[in-house]
Design a protein around this motif. Structure first.
Motif: not given
Length: 694
Positions: A585, A611-612, A687, A691, A580-583
């Motif tokens: 996600a 971001p997943e 994606e 979302e 994951a690119r973001n906490p």
């Protein structure tokens, strides 16, 4: 067509609704619903409502007054599966050989049985459009390339009027060549789908670069419809089409497999039955044990080897000088390199018997099937290559040239009956000929039509040079298969595929075989007996207890063999393709389908911009519970989840979502698309679904 399966709102006890994205053929939808109803004759009478929401977007909802669960995942699979090829124009009866190959492949699903690969390197410019057009032109001309098996009370082969060439192009950044070959092997080939040939190209472009790696090409085909001779014949015709700007002149090839089927039906089986009945000795006096060097000589070949699974492959290679010496020695005794290989194998089988008396040994050999009295057989692409039983008495008091002569004469006698299948022989001899899957070994020597000859010069005039093609070894019904060929430098290479659960010490056996092929021309004269050769073999400095597989080239040191990845049982439950690119996600989990190679998922991970995290189930789940258990760490973590994949995984993915809902979780959206969908397109769809889920 892409299908998004939405489980709806809590408590998730209503039927899900499906979003259908892409051109919709309502006849295909009705046909898919009819297939589901036919599979569940006692199921509820589901009613559906289809609503359009603009170009290329529909929703499909189901209602019913009866209890039951609609198989939404199966419907998604049916809708995303490519439509069938053009209409069928005629049916052809399969030969007994084809029937047996199909039956054996069906009995071992997912193992890649009888799927062969032919590989070569293309140097110089490659025009992608002309390349694809040339294969399409070949398919239009060759009825066998538009053929597929059809189910029914009796199997038949249906020839379609139009089949699209399947050409997969990959950039060098996608995967290394070994990985492409492995994934393609795992993907397999379904002989019930029109088009028994797949082409994969790694690299290549209209302008050749001196710094770019060479272009590699892979043909994949099924032995129930095409043999190795056919693949080389078709490759030569492809070069002709490519040189002709992608269009092969002339109409359909004749004769074709339909003509061969008619010829086969006219053959008198009486003489063939009499020959094979006399040529196949009773099992009581026939030694057909495989040489298992790590076990006692009397151990049965089918004994399990603890801790070993799957199919192993290894090879031995003679030097150019050894190869030339072997060929000259065999010719001096009226034989061939193929006969010399058969003699070496017969000696090893006899040695495994642990006897000092004359003893019959038996193995199988491949024949081209084109030495028959059928005009044009040598130019006929199809499934003619045939494994036939070879039985010969090995007498330790006889000379090695006498053994070569026995094998040669038996091969000449068999030549009149190359059209007979091994299954027919087993029936005539009351099963005295071993069933291939039960015990035995197969010895094959690759042959085929002549090379491109003048075509090579024409290709060179366009700056193109092609290496000789190399077969990579198909799994057969035999526990052990030896395939011999000459490489580009004229060296003899023997590739061995073997069942690792049943054969130990195969490396030592192959070292013995390499020793015999290299030393027989040196030591075996007119009066050299078989006993003397076996004594020489016993005195040779070979570790009889070794269990390390070898790749032998002259004095090369042993190396570890490469196992077929399709047989790996230790794949992790989840493979992280991208973190994951973001906490916080969520996760997109890709559910693999049996027909899709791994690199497709790797390409998808590179294309995904959300971001997943992207993960992949380690293998297609055997049942819903197995998939659910693999996802438990993600489910327990509480983040949102989306399932996705290519056609064929819908039923498994939907079963997982139902288990998640049944255990109080939030069932994820499912995004399913056709196998030919580009990675970028599926990435965008995933994606969008992520979302919505987040």
């Amino acid at each position: 067509m892409t299908v998004v399966v939405d489980p709806g709102e809590p408590p998730y006890d209503a039927p899900p609704f499906l979003e259908l994205r892409g051109p919709l053929d309502t006849r295909r939808l009705e046909a898919a619903l009819d297939r589901i109803a036919a599979r569940r004759p006692d199921g509820p009478a589901w009613q559906h409502r289809l609503r359009p929401h603009g170009p290329g977007l529909h929703t499909l909802r189901f209602t019913t007054g009866a209890p039951g669960e609609f198989p939404a995942g199966l419907l998604a699979d049916l809708l995303t599966d490519p439509p069938p090829a053009g209409r069928s124009v005629r049916a052809v009866a399969p030969s007994p050989l084809q029937h047996e190959l199909l039956t054996d492949a069906d009995a071992h699903p997912g193992t890649g049985r009888h799927v062969e690969q032919l590989s070569w390197v293309w140097h110089g410019p490659l025009d992608p459009e002309r390349f694809t057009a040339a294969w399409q032109s070949l398919i239009d001309r060759e009825s066998v390339l538009r053929s597929a098996f059809a189910d029914g009370p009796e199997p038949r082969i249906v020839v379609h009027d139009r089949v699209r060439a399947e050409v997969v192009r990959l950039s060098h950044s996608a995967e290394d060549w070994a990985a492409v070959v492995e994934y393609d092997r795992r993907r397999g080939l379904d002989p019930r789908r029109p088009g028994p040939l797949r082409v994969t190209v790694l690299g290549g472009g209209p302008v050749a670069s001196v710094t770019a790696p060479p272009t590699r090409v892979l043909l994949t085909y099924h032995h129930a419809l095409l043999d190795d001779w056919s693949a080389r014949l078709l490759l030569r015709e492809f070069y002709r089409a490519y040189l002709a700007d992608g269009t092969l002149p002339g109409g359909e090839r004749r004769p074709d497999m339909g003509d061969y089927a008619q010829w086969l039906a006219r053959q008198d089986i009486g003489p063939a039955r009499a020959f094979w009945t006399d040529a196949t000795p009773p099992p009581a006096v026939t030694h057909s044990l495989l040489p298992v060097a790590a076990a006692p000589a009397t151990a049965p070949a089918s004994a399990a080897v603890p801790g070993r699974t799957g199919t192993g492959r290894t090879r031995l290679r003679l030097t150019a000088a050894q190869t030339a010496r072997l060929g000259a020695w065999a010719a001096g005794w009226g034989s061939t390199e193929s006969g010399a290989l058969q003699a070496a194998w017969a000696l090893l089988l006899y040695r495994a018997a642990g006897t000092a008396d004359a003893e019959p040994v038996r193995f199988s050999v491949t024949v081209s099937g084109r030495g028959i009295l059928f005009e044009g057989a040598e130019r006929l692409p199809g499934a003619l290559r045939n494994p036939l039983p070879m039985s010969v008495v090995v007498d330790p008091r006889a000379s090695v040239p006498e053994l070569l002569a026995l094998l040669r004469d038996r091969a000449l006698d068999m030549a009149a009956y190359e059209w007979v299948s091994a299954g027919q022989i087993r029936t005539w001899t009351e099963d005295r000929a071993d069933a291939p899957g039960a015990a035995g070994s197969l010895v094959a020597f690759e042959g085929g039509p002549g090379g491109p000859d003048g075509l090579t010069r024409e290709l060179a005039a366009q700056g193109i040079r092609v290496d000789p093609p190399e077969t990579l070894g198909a799994r057969t019904a035999f526990p052990l298969t030896l395939v011999a060929r000459h490489d580009g430098d004229g060296r003899l290479v023997v590739t061995v595929s073997y069942d690792r659960t049943r054969l130990a010490g195969i490396g030592t056996v192959l070292t013995h075989a390499a020793f015999l092929l290299a030393e027989l021309p040196r030591v075996a004269g007119e009066s050299t007996t078989i006993a003397e050769v076996l004594e020489l073999l016993a005195d040779a400095d070979i570790d009889a207890d070794a269990d390390t597989d070898t790749d032998t080239e002259a004095e090369a040191a042993p190396t570890t063999p490469v196992d077929d990845p399709a047989d790996a049982d230790d794949a992790p439950a989840l493979i992280t393709l991208r973190p994951a690119r973001n906490p916080g996600a969520g996760t997109v989990c890709l559910v693999p389908s049996h027909g899709t190679p791994r690199f497709c998922y790797d390409l998808l991970a590179r294309s995904y911009r959300g971001p997943e995290a992207l993960v992949l189930l380690g293998s297609p789940p055997d049942d819903d519970r197995a998939g659910y258990d693999a996802l438990r760490p993600l489910i327990d973590a509480g983040g949102y989840l989306v399932l996705g994949g290519f056609s064929g995984c819908g039923a498994a993915a939907y079963g997982i979502t139902r288990l998640i809902a049944a255990n109080g979780g939030r069932p994820p959206l499912i995004v399913l698309t056709a196998a030919a969908t580009p990675a970028d397109d599926l990435a965008r769809l995933l994606e969008s679904a992520a979302e919505r889920a987040g």
